[in-house]
Scaffold this active site. Structure first.
Site, PDB file in Angstrom:
ATOM      1  N   LYS A 174      -8.778  -8.269  22.410  1.00 20.76           N
ATOM      2  CA  LYS A 174      -7.544  -8.911  22.862  1.00 20.76           C
ATOM      3  C   LYS A 174      -7.550 -10.368  22.422  1.00 20.76           C
ATOM      4  O   LYS A 174      -8.378 -11.161  22.877  1.00 20.76           O
ATOM      5  CB  LYS A 174      -7.439  -8.860  24.396  1.00 20.76           C
ATOM      6  CG  LYS A 174      -6.054  -9.302  24.868  1.00 20.76           C
ATOM      7  CD  LYS A 174      -6.001  -9.560  26.350  1.00 20.76           C
ATOM      8  CE  LYS A 174      -6.248 -11.006  26.707  1.00 20.76           C
ATOM      9  NZ  LYS A 174      -5.311 -11.968  26.122  1.00 20.76           N
ATOM     10  N   GLU A 249     -18.884 -17.610  25.785  1.00 19.77           N
ATOM     11  CA  GLU A 249     -18.812 -18.894  25.060  1.00 19.77           C
ATOM     12  C   GLU A 249     -17.702 -19.699  25.719  1.00 19.77           C
ATOM     13  O   GLU A 249     -16.523 -19.359  25.582  1.00 19.77           O
ATOM     14  CB  GLU A 249     -18.484 -18.645  23.589  1.00 19.77           C
ATOM     15  CG  GLU A 249     -19.505 -17.794  22.846  1.00 19.77           C
ATOM     16  CD  GLU A 249     -20.836 -18.481  22.673  1.00 19.77           C
ATOM     17  OE1 GLU A 249     -20.903 -19.710  22.805  1.00 19.77           O
ATOM     18  OE2 GLU A 249     -21.828 -17.781  22.426  1.00 19.77           O
ATOM     19  N   CYS A 283     -13.640 -26.521  20.900  1.00 21.97           N
ATOM     20  CA  CYS A 283     -14.634 -26.641  21.973  1.00 21.97           C
ATOM     21  C   CYS A 283     -15.743 -27.612  21.591  1.00 21.97           C
ATOM     22  O   CYS A 283     -16.422 -28.144  22.455  1.00 21.97           O
ATOM     23  CB  CYS A 283     -15.206 -25.268  22.287  1.00 21.97           C
ATOM     24  SG  CYS A 283     -15.871 -24.467  20.815  1.00 21.97           S
TER      25      CYS A 283
END
Ligand code: NAD
Length: 480
Positions: A174, A249, A283
């Site tokens: 997804k 993560e 990130c």
């Protein structure tokens, strides 16, 4: 209007519920398509397809799996322009960034793991004196779930699904509901390459609907997730009673530590990139900049001058350095942090305002922002902002900066600028992070372990680490 569909068993399907979500273009603020909000029933169909494909896929030879994955890599390269434009339109990132980084990296992910699986080996141990030999099978897990975020859509989607496929698993994936487009386009590419139906299934929808159905599915053996820390904690809670294997993560609040002995010009250019690439929505961005007091004033003046020259513009324009943020809600969240920083005595050195781009007044644009702070304890230095906003503050000693760098709940990456080898070795040990870059940023070798410590995650991706995650080791002991 573009209508995205689920890719199940090699074919595109409407959601069973017929429930659709709007898909926005961040550059214009306009709705330009719709995506399914898939329910449990769609996820179940994807599961049935994946489960049926598993016996053949898991026993397909490594050479054939490798060939198919490399073929997909080549087709991504053939479609570079189309995919780059789609990524830029869906996410708001400059098209030149998608063309240079995102899409080539998606192709590299397929090529890398297509090759890596042919090198992946297991161990054997001879039990000397007992006339026995042990060997370890590395078996695929079965059907696995991969859930990815919106910031690097195809790049991270493929970073998860490809090692899973290479290792012989079948996948239900997804993408983020905010950036579904390139994962949708990948279905046709997989069909063209000849990937058997059901090996990869892509379901679209909200995290709380479709994502939740994936993590709750009792027969999905593992979840590989990249996204926010709060979502990661929720997934861990849901998955724990079913003993699903998890790779998480999560968020980051990364320090960028600059010493006076560094190569100044390289540091300055790289710091501009590590602060504002992808509108600061990576990130790994170094959002807390700590500068040794001896060069602080010089750095502050030079950095702010460079930031003021960055061009905020429509992502399709080749000279845009900064595109649009991903959504209106995200833009408001980031601006909220800037206001809070000002309230907590942060001094805004440049930026801080929404930008109106001519002809695209409703787009989600924000000036790159630099805030001078006096304490690492302020909210903007403790919470992940995930936008084009960095803070700067001086430090006086190595001990002091290590303490500040580590004084956050996150531990994803850290960047260090120095030419002192002993300091490099000391600080690389001391910094609480999964990745330490010294005199560079975001240089990635796909063989290396990737992931975070503390609230930045659990587990490592990359190279054989990812193939280990997506396989179950089984020891066989034979007495002869
Ligand atoms: P998010 O957690 O909101 O969403 C990530 C994905 O999880 C989306 O696909 C979403 O639909 C899904 N999701 C949400 N709720 C779910 C639920 N209950 N069950 C299952 N799935 C659910 O994160 P985001 O806003 O899309 O992405 C930004 C975050 O991702 C930032 O915190 C960023 O630091 C992090 N990130 C981390 C890395 C890394 O490698 N550590 C890389 C990129 C982004």
């Amino acid at each position: 209007m573009e209508k995205i569909k689920n890719f199940i068993n090699g074919q595109y399907h409407d959601p069973i519920s017929k429930e659709w979500l709007d898909n926005y273009c961040p550059a214009t603020g306009a709705i330009y398509g719709s995506i399914p909000n898939s329910s449990k029933a769609d996820v179940e169909n994807a599961y049935i397809a994946a489960q049926s494909a598993f016996p053949n896929w898991s026993t397909t030879s490594l050479e054939e799996r490798s060939r198919l994955l490399i073929k997909i890599s080549e087709l991504i390269e053939v479609n570079l322009e189309r995919l780059s434009e789609a990524e830029s339109k869906d996410n708001g990132k400059p098209v030149n960034l998608a063309r240079r980084i995102d899409i080539p990296r998606a192709a590299s992910n397929f090529r890398f793991f297509g090759n890596a699986i042919t090198q992946f080996s297991s161990e054997s141990h001879e039990s000397i004196g007992h006339d026995a030999i042990n060997y370890t099978l590395r078996q695929p897990l079965g059907v696995v779930g991969c859930i990815s975020p919106w910031n690097l859509p195809l790049y991270l989607f493929t970073w998860k699904i490809v090692p899973a496929l290479a290792a012989g698993n079948c996948v239900i994936a997804k993408p983020s509901e905010i950036t579904p487009m390139t994962a949708y386009l990948l279905g046709d590419i997989c069909n063209e390459a000849g990937l058997p139906p059901g090996v990869l299934n892509v379901v679209h929808g909200l995290g709380t609907t479709t994502g939740q159905a994936i993590i709750e599915h009792p027969d999905i053996k593992a979840i590989s997730f990249t996204g926010g820390t709060k979502t990661g904690a929720h997934i861990a809670k849901v998955a724990a009673p079913m003993f699903k294997k998890l790779s998480l993560e999560l968020g980051g609040k990364n320090p960028n530590i600059i010493f006076g002995d560094c190569d100044y010009e390289t540091m300055l250019d790289t710091t501009l990139r590590s602060s504002f690439s992808n509108q600061g929505q990576i990130c790994l961005c170094g959002s807390r900049i700590f500068v040794e007091a001896s060069i602080y004033d010089r750095f502050k003046a030079d950095f702010v001058t460079k930031v003021k020259h960055l061009r905020v513009g429509h992502p399709s324009q080749e000279d845009s350095d900064i595109g649009a943020l991903v959504s209106e809600a995200h833009l408001e969240k980031v601006m909220g942090y800037i206001k809070m920083a000002a309230k907590e005595n942060g001094k805004i050195l440049c930026g801080g305002h929404r930008v109106t781009v001519k002809d695209y007044e409703k787009g989600y644009y924000l000036e790159p922002t630099v805030i001078e702070i006096s304490s690492n304890d302020c909210t903007i230095n403790q919470e992940e902002v995930f936008g084009p906003v960095v803070t700067i503050m001086p430090f006086n000693s190595e001990d002091e900066v290590v303490r500040m760098a580590n004084s956050v709940k996150y531990g994803l990456s850290a960047t260090l600028w120095t030419n002192d080898l002993k300091r490099t070795m000391r600080m690389s040990h001391q910094l609480e992070a999964g990745i330490v870059w010294v005199n560079t940023w975001m240089m990635r070798d796909l063989r290396t372990p990737f992931g975070g410590t503390k609230s930045s995650g659990v587990g490592r991706e990359g190279g054989f680490e990812a193939l280990r995650f997506f396989t179950e080791p089984k020891n066989v002991c034979i007495k002869y």
